[in-house]
Design a protein around this motif. Structure first.
Motif, PDB file in Angstrom:
ATOM      1  N   LEU A 137     -38.790 -18.235 -45.251  1.00 30.76           N
ATOM      2  CA  LEU A 137     -37.905 -19.331 -44.849  1.00 30.76           C
ATOM      3  C   LEU A 137     -38.613 -20.684 -44.843  1.00 30.76           C
ATOM      4  CD1 LEU A 137     -36.083 -17.537 -41.911  1.00 30.76           C
ATOM      5  CD2 LEU A 137     -35.140 -18.068 -44.174  1.00 30.76           C
ATOM      6  N   ARG A 138     -39.877 -20.682 -45.244  1.00 30.64           N
ATOM      7  CA  ARG A 138     -40.702 -21.886 -45.344  1.00 30.64           C
ATOM      8  C   ARG A 138     -40.967 -22.549 -43.994  1.00 30.64           C
ATOM      9  NH1 ARG A 138     -37.986 -24.138 -50.843  1.00 30.64           N
ATOM     10  NH2 ARG A 138     -38.934 -22.591 -52.195  1.00 30.64           N
ATOM     11  N   SER A 139     -41.097 -21.725 -42.983  1.00 28.82           N
ATOM     12  CA  SER A 139     -41.480 -22.239 -41.674  1.00 28.82           C
ATOM     13  C   SER A 139     -42.957 -22.601 -41.716  1.00 28.82           C
ATOM     14  CB  SER A 139     -41.233 -21.171 -40.601  1.00 28.82           C
ATOM     15  OG  SER A 139     -41.723 -21.590 -39.362  1.00 28.82           O
ATOM     16  N   LYS A 140     -43.283 -23.772 -41.238  1.00 28.51           N
ATOM     17  CA  LYS A 140     -44.677 -24.213 -41.258  1.00 28.51           C
ATOM     18  C   LYS A 140     -45.459 -23.558 -40.131  1.00 28.51           C
ATOM     19  CE  LYS A 140     -43.684 -28.548 -43.455  1.00 28.51           C
ATOM     20  NZ  LYS A 140     -43.353 -29.935 -43.256  1.00 28.51           N
ATOM     21  N   ARG A 141     -46.694 -23.262 -40.425  1.00 24.67           N
ATOM     22  CA  ARG A 141     -47.575 -22.665 -39.423  1.00 24.67           C
ATOM     23  C   ARG A 141     -47.710 -23.613 -38.234  1.00 24.67           C
ATOM     24  NH1 ARG A 141     -50.289 -18.141 -39.994  1.00 24.67           N
ATOM     25  NH2 ARG A 141     -52.185 -17.852 -38.836  1.00 24.67           N
ATOM     26  N   GLY A 142     -47.724 -23.043 -37.049  1.00 25.94           N
ATOM     27  CA  GLY A 142     -47.813 -23.865 -35.854  1.00 25.94           C
ATOM     28  C   GLY A 142     -46.455 -24.292 -35.323  1.00 25.94           C
ATOM     29  N   LYS A 143     -45.392 -23.905 -36.009  1.00 27.54           N
ATOM     30  CA  LYS A 143     -44.038 -24.245 -35.574  1.00 27.54           C
ATOM     31  C   LYS A 143     -43.308 -23.023 -35.037  1.00 27.54           C
ATOM     32  CE  LYS A 143     -44.394 -28.488 -36.916  1.00 27.54           C
ATOM     33  NZ  LYS A 143     -44.549 -29.553 -35.968  1.00 27.54           N
ATOM     34  N   HIS A 144     -44.036 -21.941 -34.810  1.00 29.89           N
ATOM     35  CA  HIS A 144     -43.437 -20.749 -34.216  1.00 29.89           C
ATOM     36  C   HIS A 144     -44.378 -20.207 -33.139  1.00 29.89           C
ATOM     37  CE1 HIS A 144     -45.296 -19.777 -38.151  1.00 29.89           C
ATOM     38  NE2 HIS A 144     -45.972 -18.905 -37.438  1.00 29.89           N
ATOM     39  N   TYR A 145     -43.770 -19.634 -32.121  1.00 26.19           N
ATOM     40  CA  TYR A 145     -44.517 -19.233 -30.946  1.00 26.19           C
ATOM     41  C   TYR A 145     -44.095 -17.831 -30.502  1.00 26.19           C
ATOM     42  CZ  TYR A 145     -44.945 -24.268 -31.062  1.00 26.19           C
ATOM     43  OH  TYR A 145     -45.165 -25.541 -31.482  1.00 26.19           O
ATOM     44  N   PHE A 146     -45.056 -17.020 -30.137  1.00 26.90           N
ATOM     45  CA  PHE A 146     -44.800 -15.682 -29.612  1.00 26.90           C
ATOM     46  C   PHE A 146     -45.100 -15.686 -28.122  1.00 26.90           C
ATOM     47  CE2 PHE A 146     -45.740 -14.791 -34.068  1.00 26.90           C
ATOM     48  CZ  PHE A 146     -44.741 -13.894 -34.394  1.00 26.90           C
ATOM     49  N   PHE A 147     -44.146 -15.237 -27.320  1.00 27.18           N
ATOM     50  CA  PHE A 147     -44.357 -15.052 -25.886  1.00 27.18           C
ATOM     51  C   PHE A 147     -44.402 -13.560 -25.614  1.00 27.18           C
ATOM     52  CE2 PHE A 147     -42.400 -19.250 -26.021  1.00 27.18           C
ATOM     53  CZ  PHE A 147     -43.299 -19.969 -25.246  1.00 27.18           C
ATOM     54  N   ARG A 148     -45.519 -13.092 -25.120  1.00 29.99           N
ATOM     55  CA  ARG A 148     -45.675 -11.659 -24.823  1.00 29.99           C
ATOM     56  C   ARG A 148     -45.248 -11.398 -23.400  1.00 29.99           C
ATOM     57  NH1 ARG A 148     -49.838  -8.354 -27.453  1.00 29.99           N
ATOM     58  NH2 ARG A 148     -48.208  -6.948 -26.817  1.00 29.99           N
ATOM     59  N   ILE A 149     -44.263 -10.550 -23.242  1.00 33.06           N
ATOM     60  CA  ILE A 149     -43.724 -10.263 -21.920  1.00 33.06           C
ATOM     61  C   ILE A 149     -44.394  -9.048 -21.299  1.00 33.06           C
ATOM     62  CG2 ILE A 149     -41.641  -9.589 -20.668  1.00 33.06           C
ATOM     63  CD1 ILE A 149     -40.106 -11.336 -22.693  1.00 33.06           C
ATOM     64  N   SER A 150     -44.655  -8.024 -22.110  1.00 33.70           N
ATOM     65  CA  SER A 150     -45.198  -6.781 -21.551  1.00 33.70           C
ATOM     66  C   SER A 150     -46.684  -6.850 -21.306  1.00 33.70           C
ATOM     67  CB  SER A 150     -44.888  -5.619 -22.465  1.00 33.70           C
ATOM     68  OG  SER A 150     -45.425  -5.825 -23.746  1.00 33.70           O
TER      69      SER A 150
END
Length: 67
Positions: free
Chosen positions: A54-67
């Motif tokens: 989808l051509r998302s640039k690096r650094g523009k997505h974030y993972f939140f770990r809940i467990s």
């Protein structure tokens, strides 16, 4: 983005505590904590793969770990 907008993607969970997914994806009847972590990392890799398409640039997505 056409008008200079910005898109950020936030992934709230990897689904890595979903026991049925671990059992079915890896054919493991009694998963260990390591198996759940493996599922989480595999799902992150899948997400990054499709974000790249989808051509998302690096650094523009974030993972939140809940467990």
């Amino acid at each position: 983005m056409r008008y200079g907008g910005e898109v950020k993607v936030v992934i709230m969970t990897n689904g890595d505590s979903f026991k049925r997914a671990v059992i079915e994806n890896y054919d493991i009847p009694f998963p260990t904590p390591h198996d759940f972590l493996r599922l989480g990392y595999d799902r992150q890799k899948e997400t990054l793969f499709y974000l790249k398409i989808l051509r998302s640039k690096r650094g523009k997505h974030y993972f939140f770990r809940i467990s």
